[in-house]
Design an enzyme around this catalytic site. Structure first.
Site, PDB file in Angstrom:
ATOM      1  N   VAL A  17      53.533  -6.519  -8.779  1.00 25.23           N
ATOM      2  CA  VAL A  17      52.112  -6.359  -9.111  1.00 25.23           C
ATOM      3  C   VAL A  17      51.334  -7.642  -8.787  1.00 25.23           C
ATOM      4  O   VAL A  17      50.215  -7.587  -8.273  1.00 25.23           O
ATOM      5  CB  VAL A  17      51.942  -5.963 -10.593  1.00 25.23           C
ATOM      6  CG1 VAL A  17      50.469  -5.764 -10.933  1.00 25.23           C
ATOM      7  CG2 VAL A  17      52.721  -4.674 -10.894  1.00 25.23           C
ATOM      8  N   GLY A  18      51.943  -8.796  -9.048  1.00 20.48           N
ATOM      9  CA  GLY A  18      51.283 -10.065  -8.740  1.00 20.48           C
ATOM     10  C   GLY A  18      50.961 -10.191  -7.260  1.00 20.48           C
ATOM     11  O   GLY A  18      49.853 -10.587  -6.873  1.00 20.48           O
ATOM     12  N   TYR A 141      63.311  -3.987 -24.642  1.00 21.14           N
ATOM     13  CA  TYR A 141      62.133  -4.197 -23.792  1.00 21.14           C
ATOM     14  C   TYR A 141      60.906  -3.509 -24.394  1.00 21.14           C
ATOM     15  O   TYR A 141      59.821  -4.086 -24.468  1.00 21.14           O
ATOM     16  CB  TYR A 141      62.422  -3.645 -22.400  1.00 21.14           C
ATOM     17  CG  TYR A 141      61.281  -3.738 -21.424  1.00 21.14           C
ATOM     18  CD1 TYR A 141      61.007  -4.920 -20.762  1.00 21.14           C
ATOM     19  CD2 TYR A 141      60.483  -2.626 -21.156  1.00 21.14           C
ATOM     20  CE1 TYR A 141      59.955  -5.006 -19.851  1.00 21.14           C
ATOM     21  CE2 TYR A 141      59.443  -2.695 -20.256  1.00 21.14           C
ATOM     22  CZ  TYR A 141      59.176  -3.897 -19.596  1.00 21.14           C
ATOM     23  OH  TYR A 141      58.134  -3.969 -18.700  1.00 21.14           O
ATOM     24  N   PRO A 168      50.605   0.703 -17.072  1.00 21.32           N
ATOM     25  CA  PRO A 168      50.795   1.447 -15.826  1.00 21.32           C
ATOM     26  C   PRO A 168      51.976   2.407 -15.946  1.00 21.32           C
ATOM     27  O   PRO A 168      52.898   2.184 -16.729  1.00 21.32           O
ATOM     28  CB  PRO A 168      51.116   0.368 -14.786  1.00 21.32           C
ATOM     29  CG  PRO A 168      51.198  -0.927 -15.517  1.00 21.32           C
ATOM     30  CD  PRO A 168      51.150  -0.652 -16.989  1.00 21.32           C
ATOM     31  N   ASN A 170      54.983   4.366 -13.365  1.00 24.83           N
ATOM     32  CA  ASN A 170      55.948   3.741 -12.444  1.00 24.83           C
ATOM     33  C   ASN A 170      55.248   3.189 -11.201  1.00 24.83           C
ATOM     34  O   ASN A 170      54.626   3.938 -10.449  1.00 24.83           O
ATOM     35  CB  ASN A 170      56.991   4.777 -12.004  1.00 24.83           C
ATOM     36  CG  ASN A 170      57.939   5.140 -13.122  1.00 24.83           C
ATOM     37  OD1 ASN A 170      57.515   5.501 -14.218  1.00 24.83           O
ATOM     38  ND2 ASN A 170      59.230   5.039 -12.858  1.00 24.83           N
ATOM     39  N   ARG A 213      58.247  11.772 -13.025  1.00 18.80           N
ATOM     40  CA  ARG A 213      57.549  10.494 -13.156  1.00 18.80           C
ATOM     41  C   ARG A 213      56.202  10.536 -12.434  1.00 18.80           C
ATOM     42  O   ARG A 213      56.036  11.253 -11.454  1.00 18.80           O
ATOM     43  CB  ARG A 213      58.385   9.354 -12.547  1.00 18.80           C
ATOM     44  CG  ARG A 213      59.728   9.084 -13.233  1.00 18.80           C
ATOM     45  CD  ARG A 213      59.564   8.482 -14.623  1.00 18.80           C
ATOM     46  NE  ARG A 213      60.846   8.176 -15.238  1.00 18.80           N
ATOM     47  CZ  ARG A 213      61.469   8.968 -16.116  1.00 18.80           C
ATOM     48  NH1 ARG A 213      60.929  10.133 -16.458  1.00 18.80           N
ATOM     49  NH2 ARG A 213      62.616   8.603 -16.652  1.00 18.80           N
TER      50      ARG A 213
END
Length: 299
Positions: A17-18, A141, A168, A170, A213
């Site tokens: 994502v970064g 997590y 978000p 997947n 998903r």
């Protein structure tokens, strides 16, 4: 010359994502009054409060997008729930506390749909995060990520801070983790198809292929992250996702990847392997109230 008034620090800046945010900013979505700083675990160990504090003192951010986390696929989570809990709790507490202490105006943290209760009604929405235990496969997590929401509310009520989070579904896209053991489903399948083509063997997919998903393309997510940073002012999280109608099964995903990569071999499902959560269908109704016209990249 436009004066820089926003210094935006992105933790986990070299991840999926970064990298997507960095690309979207570089491709023209950045604004002249913004300076973007992307950092990774090489710049600071965020499990260390002193290193995190030093990072904030060095860069003096006004805004933070917090992506850094210990992450992994289903099987890594099953093996290491305690490690996922401890590592992520330390990272999140250090980042949020350093942001508060250094006067950061706004923090946007990244959660995940896996934090929602395992036993629930669908579609899930933002009000349901704390309504029951998460799936047992990744409780460490999931609970650590849920605590970001608890801390955001605490900083808002006690100190008036604008700390929020996005959820978000997947994510997939360039710079993903293609490790078959520890990566996520789509990059894992891409890697498996590549290997199956190399060796002329069948493509073995773990599980039944039936779980469903919602997949969001990383560059779409990046644009939405930037919108949240600039425009979204609620403390309550917001789900960033394609619509419920865009959900696909793991089998459909595997078939689509095989077709795209021109794999002609056999598709085999190893039902001795766990499926994880069968579905976690998320509602994007809240996002659509804000951005009715947003166009997602089709799966």
């Amino acid at each position: 010359m436009t004066e820089v008034t926003k210094r935006i620090l992105v933790t986990g800046g070299t991840g999926l994502v970064g990298r997507a945010i960095e690309k979207v900013v570089a491709d023209g979505e950045g604004q002249p009054d913004e300076e973007w700083i992307f950092v990774s675990s090489r710049d600071a160990d965020l499990t260390s409060s002193s290193e995190t504090k030093a990072l904030f003192e060095r860069h003096k951010p006004t805004h933070v997008i917090h992506l850094a986390a210990m992450v992994g696929g289903l099987f890594k989570n099953i093996r290491s729930n305690l490690d996922f809990w401890r590592t992520n709790i330390h990272i999140n507490d250090n980042v949020l506390h350093s942001a508060h202490e250094s006067g950061v105006q706004k923090v946007v943290s990244c959660l995940s749909t896996c934090i929602f209760p395992d036993k629930t009604t669908y579609p899930i929405d933002e009000t349901m995060i704390h309504n029951g235990p998460p799936h047992s496969s990744n409780f460490g997590y999931s609970y650590a990520k849920r605590m970001i929401d608890v801390q955001n509310r605490g900083y808002s009520e006690q100190h008036g801070r604008r700390f929020t989070a996005v959820i978000p579904t997947n994510v997939f896209g360039p710079h993903d983790n293609f490790n078959i053991e520890d990566g996520h489903v789509l990059p894992g399948l891409i890697h498996k198809v590549y290997l199956a083509k190399q060796s002329g063997s069948a493509l073995t997919v773990w599980g039944t292929g039936k779980p469903r998903r919602q997949f969001i393309y990383s560059l779409d997510l990046a644009r939405l992250f930037i919108w949240v940073l600039r425009e979204y002012d609620e403390v309550e999280p917001i789900i960033l996702s394609v619509g419920e109608e865009d959900e696909v099964s793991i089998r459909e995903a595997a078939e689509a990847i095989a077709e795209a990569m021109e794999f002609r071999g056999e598709l085999v499902f190893d039902t001795t392997k766990s499926d994880g959560q069968f579905k976690k269908t998320a509602s994007n109704a809240k996002l659509r109230r804000y951005l009715p016209e947003f166009q997602f990249t089709p799966f």
